[in-house]
Enzyme design. Structure first.
Site, PDB file in Angstrom:
ATOM      1  N   ASP A 156      34.102  36.763  29.938  1.00  0.00           N
ATOM      2  CA  ASP A 156      34.906  36.727  31.157  1.00  0.00           C
ATOM      3  C   ASP A 156      35.106  35.290  31.603  1.00  0.00           C
ATOM      4  OD1 ASP A 156      35.846  37.579  33.963  1.00  0.00           O
ATOM      5  OD2 ASP A 156      35.349  39.499  33.071  1.00  0.00           O
ATOM      6  N   HIS A 188      35.921  36.106  38.734  1.00  0.00           N
ATOM      7  CA  HIS A 188      36.005  37.451  38.155  1.00  0.00           C
ATOM      8  C   HIS A 188      34.732  37.828  37.402  1.00  0.00           C
ATOM      9  CE1 HIS A 188      37.614  40.623  35.414  1.00  0.00           C
ATOM     10  NE2 HIS A 188      38.340  40.923  36.468  1.00  0.00           N
ATOM     11  N   SER A 389      39.108  46.550  35.445  1.00  0.00           N
ATOM     12  CA  SER A 389      38.019  45.617  35.141  1.00  0.00           C
ATOM     13  C   SER A 389      36.720  46.114  35.743  1.00  0.00           C
ATOM     14  CB  SER A 389      38.324  44.232  35.717  1.00  0.00           C
ATOM     15  OG  SER A 389      39.247  43.530  34.941  1.00  0.00           O
TER      16      SER A 389
END
Length: 516
Positions: A156, A188, A389
């Site tokens: 990520d 994120h 996600s």
């Protein structure tokens, strides 16, 4: 007078037919050879976006991924005047003008060629809604499980240290900037890490699905939340090479790019297949392409690498902020299957992904751009996001719980256990919810052999949740208008699948680098 033997009836005509057939075959061979010569040399199979880029003309720089050895990459670069951008464990990245890349596509040593696309994060209450809290304390008479000892690789935007990730991150590798030390400048990856393995004991903290699991921080996205496919491939191959050292059993990929070629040719999907073959359970986001801007439903919007057959591809549900399952619905943005090009049945299952509260990386772009989504103060703030996600991270944590309960499980068995124990959502078909919504309490019971004669039934928030009894491996999808489709002995495709003018196929969408 010479005596001739009589000619048997039909022999002359038979010989004529044979001669005619031979002549026809020779003529056909000549035509085929002529056609082959006319059509020119064999061309490698190209990803759809590369084909479009080369057809558009121009001579801008194009960045492509080739598979194979270092020696092959160097030969190709020298032969076609290309720059060897980087070497990878599974191939290399070459860069050059479009005209030279076009020449490369006809090189006899190449079978496939793909653009080194940009990948994007797939944005997003929760542990109680999936039964994880029951697993922690010990569902039925089983010992409590937290994912202890199980390594989850988070590919990520990085993971920034946080109070609620005490001693969770055991190693960091930064594939974007070696001097950045894996810090999450976008925000994120830290959010995913909290969902998977947050281990707070504070009332205002974040406790993830598998608070005992340890994390492997593999940074592939920059401060904008954008990364290169080649970096993701390198991170996956690094995880494979180091799986024993860190006991990497789960790989979380809450990112992706549009499908432009078959999974058989997509280097990102092939990397996922390698990881699965090596014994790593790979969890991917389905994508957030469930509807058009004007609200029409989209099918075939699954993103790569969610179209990889072995991946556990996860869509998102809206839990409505409650642990009760009866009010859960599909999130409208969650990508539907089947997959573009290969028409494989996806997603595999769904999990809560709407308005998920998890860790906020200090000073990250997401916290700066969306202050209204940030709660708390100081360095220990939380962030609320929505997307597949988040759903993928939920399932990655669930996989860690299963693997602690039964370390002998292979990736396909983990997928089967999660699918067959999922609960069905009313009003949604298989191309929306796959096997159903995650119920990790039932999955752990199954993994421990507590459901040899019948699938488990558990209670969540006072509601009885029956197992769907649906599981499937990747297979091509086809449909017949007006008919019920049956897939295997347990899966019935019925009235919830509607084909009409309100559905838009994902391959009709225009994909661009601005799609997040």
């Amino acid at each position: 007078m010479t005596c001739h033997e009589p000619v048997p009836h039909g022999t002359v005509s038979h010989r004529v037919v044979v001669v005619v057939r031979i002549a026809a075959l020779l003529l056909l061979s000549a035509v085929l050879l002529s056609t082959a010569a006319f059509s020119g040399p064999r061309r490698a199979r190209l990803s759809g976006d590369l084909d479009v880029a080369l057809r558009a003309g121009g001579d801008g720089q194009v960045r492509v991924i080739v598979s194979g050895s270092e020696a092959l990459a160097r030969r190709l670069a020298a032969r076609h005047g290309l720059r060897l951008e980087r070497l990878m464990r599974s191939g290399a990245v070459l860069t050059g003008p479009a005209s030279r890349i076009d020449s490369l596509t006809y090189d006899g040593e190449l079978d496939t060629l793909s653009i080194d696309r940009l990948v994007y994060s797939m944005m997003a209450t929760t542990t109680a809604a999936i039964g994880a809290d029951q697993v922690w304390t010990g569902v039925e008479d089983l010992a409590g499980r937290s994912g202890r000892g199980i390594g989850v690789a988070v590919v990520d935007s990085g993971i920034t240290e946080h109070r609620d990730l005490r001693n969770r991150v055991v190693v960091t590798v930064d594939f974007v900037n070696r001097l950045n030390f894996g810090l999450d400048l976008y925000g994120h990856g830290t959010h995913m890490a909290g969902i998977i393995a947050g281990n707070s004991r504070q009332p205002d903290g974040v406790k993830g699905v598998a608070p005992g699991a340890h994390l492997i921080n593999l940074r592939v996205m920059d401060a904008r939340g954008v990364g290169r496919t080649s970096d993701v491939i390198e991170a996956i191959d690094w995880a494979i090479a180091n799986r024993a050292r860190y006991n990497i059993r789960v790989l979380n990929l809450s990112l992706g790019h549009p499908v432009t070629q078959s999974w058989r040719d997509d280097p990102l999907c092939l990397a996922v297949e390698r990881a699965s073959a090596a014994g790593i359970t790979v969890v991917t986001a389905a994508g957030n392409l469930g509807k058009t801007p004007d609200g029409r439903a989209v099918v075939a919007g699954i993103v790569s690498p969610g179209n990889a057959p072995s991946a556990i591809t996860v869509g998102a549900t809206n839990a409505k902020g409650t642990a009760a399952r009866s009010d859960d619905v599909m999130a409208t943005y969650s990508s539907r299957g089947p997959t573009h090009i290969d028409r494989i049945v996806k997603p595999d299952l769904v999990a809560p992904g709407n308005k998920v509260q998890s860790l906020a990386a200090p000073f990250s772009k997401l916290t700066r751009d969306y202050p209204a989504l940030v709660s708390g103060s100081g360095l220990w703030r939380t962030l609320t996001l929505s997307g597949t996600s988040q759903s993928a991270a939920v399932v990655a944590g669930a996989a860690a719980l299963l693997l602690e309960a039964n370390p002998a499980l292979k990736p396909a068995q983990v997928k089967f256990a999660l699918q067959v124990t999922a609960g069905r959502l009313a009003g949604a078909g298989v191309i929306e919810q796959g096997a159903g919504e995650l119920n990790v309490a039932s999955a752990v019971l199954l993994a421990n052999g507590r459901a040899l004669h019948s699938l488990p039934t558990t209670t969540i928030a006072g509601e009885t949740i029956a197992s769907s009894a649906i599981a499937f491996n990747a297979r091509p999808f086809s449909h017949t208008e007006g008919q019920t489709l049956v897939w295997g002995d347990t899966l019935v495709w019925g009235d919830t699948l509607v084909w009409g003018d309100t559905l838009v196929w994902g391959d009709t969408l225009v994909w661009g680098d601005t799609l997040v």
